[in-house]
Design an enzyme around this catalytic site. Structure first.
Site, PDB file in Angstrom:
ATOM      1  N   THR A 193      60.580 -27.663  92.539  1.00 34.99           N
ATOM      2  CA  THR A 193      59.980 -26.389  92.725  1.00 34.99           C
ATOM      3  C   THR A 193      60.185 -25.772  93.992  1.00 34.99           C
ATOM      4  OG1 THR A 193      58.552 -26.595  90.726  1.00 34.99           O
ATOM      5  CG2 THR A 193      58.038 -24.658  92.447  1.00 34.99           C
TER       6      THR A 193
ATOM      7  N   PHE B  97      47.534 -24.485  95.460  1.00 31.68           N
ATOM      8  CA  PHE B  97      47.369 -24.446  93.952  1.00 31.68           C
ATOM      9  C   PHE B  97      46.003 -23.496  93.974  1.00 31.68           C
ATOM     10  CE2 PHE B  97      49.999 -27.567  93.082  1.00 31.68           C
ATOM     11  CZ  PHE B  97      50.033 -28.083  91.666  1.00 31.68           C
TER      12      PHE B  97
ATOM     13  N   ARG C 234      69.838 -33.120  91.066  1.00 36.26           N
ATOM     14  CA  ARG C 234      69.980 -34.027  89.870  1.00 36.26           C
ATOM     15  C   ARG C 234      69.896 -33.288  88.419  1.00 36.26           C
ATOM     16  NH1 ARG C 234      66.028 -38.664  90.713  1.00 36.26           N
ATOM     17  NH2 ARG C 234      64.573 -36.783  91.056  1.00 36.26           N
TER      18      ARG C 234
ATOM     19  N   LYS D  14      58.203 -31.043  93.989  1.00 39.83           N
ATOM     20  CA  LYS D  14      59.224 -31.246  94.872  1.00 39.83           C
ATOM     21  C   LYS D  14      60.337 -30.245  94.414  1.00 39.83           C
ATOM     22  CE  LYS D  14      61.622 -35.363  95.133  1.00 39.83           C
ATOM     23  NZ  LYS D  14      60.747 -35.732  93.836  1.00 39.83           N
TER      24      LYS D  14
ATOM     25  N   TRP E 269      55.834 -20.873  93.761  1.00 36.74           N
ATOM     26  CA  TRP E 269      55.546 -20.940  92.177  1.00 36.74           C
ATOM     27  C   TRP E 269      55.208 -19.552  91.643  1.00 36.74           C
ATOM     28  CZ3 TRP E 269      52.475 -19.801  88.122  1.00 36.74           C
ATOM     29  CH2 TRP E 269      52.838 -20.287  87.031  1.00 36.74           C
TER      30      TRP E 269
ATOM     31  N   PHE F  51      61.367 -38.865  93.479  1.00 34.51           N
ATOM     32  CA  PHE F  51      60.186 -39.378  93.698  1.00 34.51           C
ATOM     33  C   PHE F  51      59.747 -39.268  95.511  1.00 34.51           C
ATOM     34  CE2 PHE F  51      60.927 -42.038  90.024  1.00 34.51           C
ATOM     35  CZ  PHE F  51      60.020 -41.265  89.265  1.00 34.51           C
TER      36      PHE F  51
ATOM     37  N   LYS G 232      56.880 -36.902  82.322  1.00 28.79           N
ATOM     38  CA  LYS G 232      57.038 -36.087  83.539  1.00 28.79           C
ATOM     39  C   LYS G 232      57.307 -34.582  83.043  1.00 28.79           C
ATOM     40  CE  LYS G 232      59.608 -36.234  87.650  1.00 28.79           C
ATOM     41  NZ  LYS G 232      60.481 -34.889  87.488  1.00 28.79           N
TER      42      LYS G 232
ATOM     43  N   ALA H 190      64.949 -42.354  90.901  1.00 33.08           N
ATOM     44  CA  ALA H 190      64.795 -43.162  92.347  1.00 33.08           C
ATOM     45  C   ALA H 190      63.906 -44.525  92.339  1.00 33.08           C
ATOM     46  CB  ALA H 190      63.813 -42.331  93.368  1.00 33.08           C
TER      47      ALA H 190
END
Length: 563
Positions: free
Chosen positions: A73, A384, A94, A71, A413, A304, A105, A276
């Site tokens: 990224t 991916f 954030r 998210k 990415w 999240f 994480k 969150a």
């Protein structure tokens, strides 16, 4: 394949004054913290408040999975891509907490060619904002205990009842051993009482800093924090104890947003960091407002999945700050959708059209939830290497055909801004077409709605629960709030982010379940009521193999293993 930290080190960073100049800020408008980080000055913030605002883009996601969705990224890649196509965008994110950095994480600066830099500094200490919040929170705790020790009279003339103190201490680290402790042991340190620690991102001080409009609002909100009752049964606040002024003094610098840059030169304001799952999940109102004043678009994220972060973004942050998103992006991956469809984590690299189809029901629900708020929606599918073309086509077909919304395969990415250009064009088109976001934005419950009704609306319409059950303790707390006329604040639901239920093991688009609420906590300064569901903890624990085990210094003293 190069790691995130290797990619970050290979990047050429511009002096922070040049980053500021790129968004129209003179060198005098910023306060540098080294060569590549700065804070916006208080005078700059006051000037920006008078400028017209751009449009707000919200990035959210499906429920998180161990496979990762990207998210942050995507937020970074989208803003980079908007700038690439000539639409001026500023990011509002954030700050990372040390808890997940060393826990499960990892860091929170994006990845690959879609990162904010300098990633090591941002992930570790940054400009000290979280330390200031921790200090201000614990100063209040110390002053509460000091007032008890000296039997200081409160405004009513009565003293604090130690058994009613609700203000726990905090630290910015995962440590389950501190969830429940006994304080006041030893000679002269009485009274003995049970208390505990929360993680700093769950602190009401964090929530207040992220919702306050300026320093005056900050201090007023701090004064309203409820901490205990006196021996006559009257509520005791931080203002009654006399702590609000000193707390605000500790937070003066922390109230200023931090300016950094992406690998590809986009400006990013990183400020505040409530989770969150246990808090309201959004960066600061001040940073978001500054980004709106500095860009044609402010691209931000909510923590999240959309069921937690975006819901609170709508009903808490947007409502208090008068914001309205012009468009929303839901981030998903083929891997995550197959996981939500019931596949084991170890098997996600194999093709399974049936599992993917079941996972698409989760994506559809998040899209429907955002549309119910009046938001135009696009889907970003993070690509991916293990995805097959058939799987990617299945997701695109479902979004564009069945759901009737734009969806794009994104490779930011690996490819940076070029990998998200199609997404950027769709999002810009959605925002351009939304001429009046405030008129279209429709929260699910009105301001001033009773908290139980608001909780029921969120539970049934967002999480698709069939019922909401309050524990005996929560029922007593609700009765107390009603007796004081305080049930008209919005609800901040604290629950597992991994499921629509309160049980993280329940995957998929579950519906008709019961949402068990065990506790209601008043956050009077922040302006909401926290409803804790299931066994959610406000002090996380470390996993069996924490990320900290892989972090070390190399022979040159450089940090390795941080991601």
């Amino acid at each position: 394949m190069a790691s995130d930290i290797e990619i970050a080190r290979a990047a050429t960073l511009r002096p922070i004054r040049d980053v500021a100049a790129g968004i129209g800020l003179a060198e005098a408008a910023i306060e540098p913290h080294g060569h590549h980080i700065a804070k916006l000055s208080a005078a700059t913030l006051a000037d920006l408040a008078a400028r017209p605002a751009g449009k707000l883009i919200l990035v959210t996601a499906v429920n998180p999975t161990p496979a990762g969705e990207g998210k942050t990224t995507t937020t970074i890649g989208l803003a980079d891509a908007l700038n690439r196509i000539g639409r001026r965008a500023v990011i509002a994110l954030r700050e990372p907490s040390l808890g997940p950095v060393f826990g499960r994480k990892g860091g929170a600066t994006g990845g690959g060619q879609a990162q904010v830099l300098p990633m090591e500094k941002i992930n570790l200490h940054f400009t000290g904002d979280f330390h200031a919040i921790t200090a201000a929170h614990n100063l209040l705790a110390a002053m509460i205990d000091n007032a008890i020790h000296f039997a200081t009279a409160m405004p009513s003339g009565a003293t604090i009842n130690p058994r009613t103190v609700t203000w726990r201490r905090v630290m910015d680290m995962n440590d389950r051993a501190l969830r429940q402790i006994v304080a006041g042991m030893g000679t002269g340190n009485h009274p003995l009482r049970e208390t505990g620690f929360d993680i700093t991102v769950a602190s009401e001080v964090m929530a207040i800093l992220c919702l306050a409009s300026d320093l005056a609002d900050l201090q007023a909100r701090l004064a309203r924090i409820r901490v205990a009752k006196d021996t006559a049964g009257n509520p005791v606040t931080a203002g009654d104890i006399g702590a609000a002024g000193a707390m605000a003094a500790l937070l003066v610098d922390a109230m200023q947003p931090n300016l950094v840059q992406t690998i590809h030169g986009s400006a990013a304001l990183i400020h505040g960091g409530p989770f969150a799952n246990i808090a309201h999940g959004c960066n600061s109102v001040i940073a978001t407002s500054a980004a709106l004043a500095l860009g044609e678009f402010a691209v931000t994220e909510a923590g999240f999945g959309a069921d937690l972060g975006a819901e609170k973004f709508a009903h808490i942050k947007c409502r208090q700050a008068g914001l309205a998103p012009a468009a929303a992006v839901v981030v998903a991956t083929v891997r995550a959708l197959k996981y939500h469809g019931g596949m084991a984590l170890a098997d996600l690299g194999t093709s399974d059209a049936a599992a993917l189809d079941r996972g698409l029901a989760v994506l559809a629900r998040h899209v429907e939830n955002l549309q119910s708020l009046g938001l135009p929606v696009a889907v970003a599918i993070n690509a991916f290497a293990s995805d097959t073309e058939a799987e990617q086509a299945q997701v695109l077909r479902h979004c564009r055909g069945t759901l009737g919304i734009p969806a794009h395969l994104c490779r930011h990415w690996a490819d940076g801004p070029a990998g998200a250009e199609d997404l950027a064009r769709s999002v810009a088109a959605l925002a351009d077409a939304n001429a009046d976001p405030h008129a279209r934005f429709t929260p699910l419950y009105a301001s001033g709605t009773d908290v139980l009704e608001a909780l029921t609306i969120v539970a049934t319409r967002i999480h698709r629960a069939g019922t909401v059950t309050l524990s005996a303790a929560a029922q007593k707390q609700l009765a107390s709030l009603r007796a004081e006329g305080l049930t008209n604040l919005p609800v901040c639901l604290a629950k597992t982010p991994y499921s629509f239920t309160a049980d993280e093991r329940q995957r998929g688009a579950v519906s008709g379940h019961d949402l068990p609420i065990r506790e209601l906590r008043l956050a009077a300064g922040a302006g909401f009521i926290v409803a804790l569901a299931g066994d959610i903890a406000t002090m996380p624990g470390l996993p069996k193999q924490p990320s900290a085990l892989g972090i070390h210094l190399d022979e040159q003293g450089r940090i390795e293993g941080l991601s």
